[in-house]
Scaffold this active site. Structure first.
Site, short mmCIF file in Angstrom:
data_model
loop_
_atom_site.label_atom_id
_atom_site.label_comp_id
_atom_site.label_asym_id
_atom_site.label_seq_id
_atom_site.Cartn_x
_atom_site.Cartn_y
_atom_site.Cartn_z
N MET A 48 0.84 -1.21 0.00
CA MET A 48 0.00 0.00 0.00
C MET A 48 0.87 1.25 0.00
SD MET A 48 -3.13 -1.39 2.31
CE MET A 48 -2.08 -2.37 3.36
N HIS A 49 1.79 1.27 -0.95
CA HIS A 49 2.63 2.44 -1.13
C HIS A 49 3.28 2.38 -2.52
CE1 HIS A 49 5.60 -0.52 0.66
NE2 HIS A 49 6.21 -0.16 -0.44
N ALA A 50 3.90 3.47 -2.91
CA ALA A 50 4.77 3.52 -4.09
C ALA A 50 6.11 4.08 -3.65
CB ALA A 50 4.15 4.40 -5.18
N ARG A 95 1.72 -0.39 -5.13
CA ARG A 95 1.62 -1.85 -4.98
C ARG A 95 0.95 -2.22 -3.66
NH1 ARG A 95 7.26 -1.57 -4.64
NH2 ARG A 95 6.89 -0.28 -6.46
#
Ligand code: TYD
Length: 145
Positions: A48-50, A95
């Site tokens: 839950m980040h890029a 992602r």
């Protein structure tokens, strides 16, 4: 978005299997860091980040996991369940990982050291940054291809 799977050559014989990962050969970047996720609890969502400046290659050494990948054009699900397949996670791709099998060992090779400041954890901020910076060209340049 392009889902970039990298086939990894299996060296098998009567004793079993072996796969080698080599910088600039089957791994398309300088390897600065390797980490792995295991013993992931049921129902957990990770990621839950890029990343603004990080390219990675993910391999399920054992078991399976589902990735959600989004380069700003919308979500794509990818199931990773084969130790002879790498999944390239380029910079500026959102992602998420879920549906980890109980036995999943997810190994990740990275081209930068760990840097918490490199994370974008707010999806709306990610969308603004990816729309504003024209990152697709940068991504290709970053990997030299
Ligand atoms: P985190 O980034 O939350 O994992 P994910 O995004 O895959 O769910 O990382 C979990 C913890 O591990 C957090 O305390 C930071 C630490 N960590 C490192 O120390 N080094 C690393 O290379 C990574 C990826 C995480």
């Amino acid at each position: 978005m392009d889902i970039e799977r990298i086939p990894l050559q299996k060296h098998g014989d009567s004793r079993g299997m072996l796969i080698a990962l080599e910088q600039d050969r089957n791994v398309p970047f300088e390897i600065r860091r390797v980490y792995y996720l295991f013993a992931t609890k049921g129902g957990v969502h990770r990621g839950m980040h890029a990343h603004r400046n990080l390219n990675q290659l993910a391999v399920t050494v054992r078991g399976s996991v589902t990735f959600l990948l989004d380069d700003g054009s919308g979500p794509h699900e990818v199931v990773l369940d084969d130790p002879s397949q790498g999944l390239l996670l380029r910079r500026m791709v959102w992602r998420e990982m879920y549906d980890f099998s109980d036995d999943c060992v997810l190994m990740v090779l990275a081209d930068q050291f760990y840097d918490p400041a490199d994370y974008i954890t707010d999806y709306d901020l990610f969308l603004r940054e990816v729309a504003g910076a024209g990152h697709s060209g940068d991504r290709a340049a970053c990997l030299g291809r």
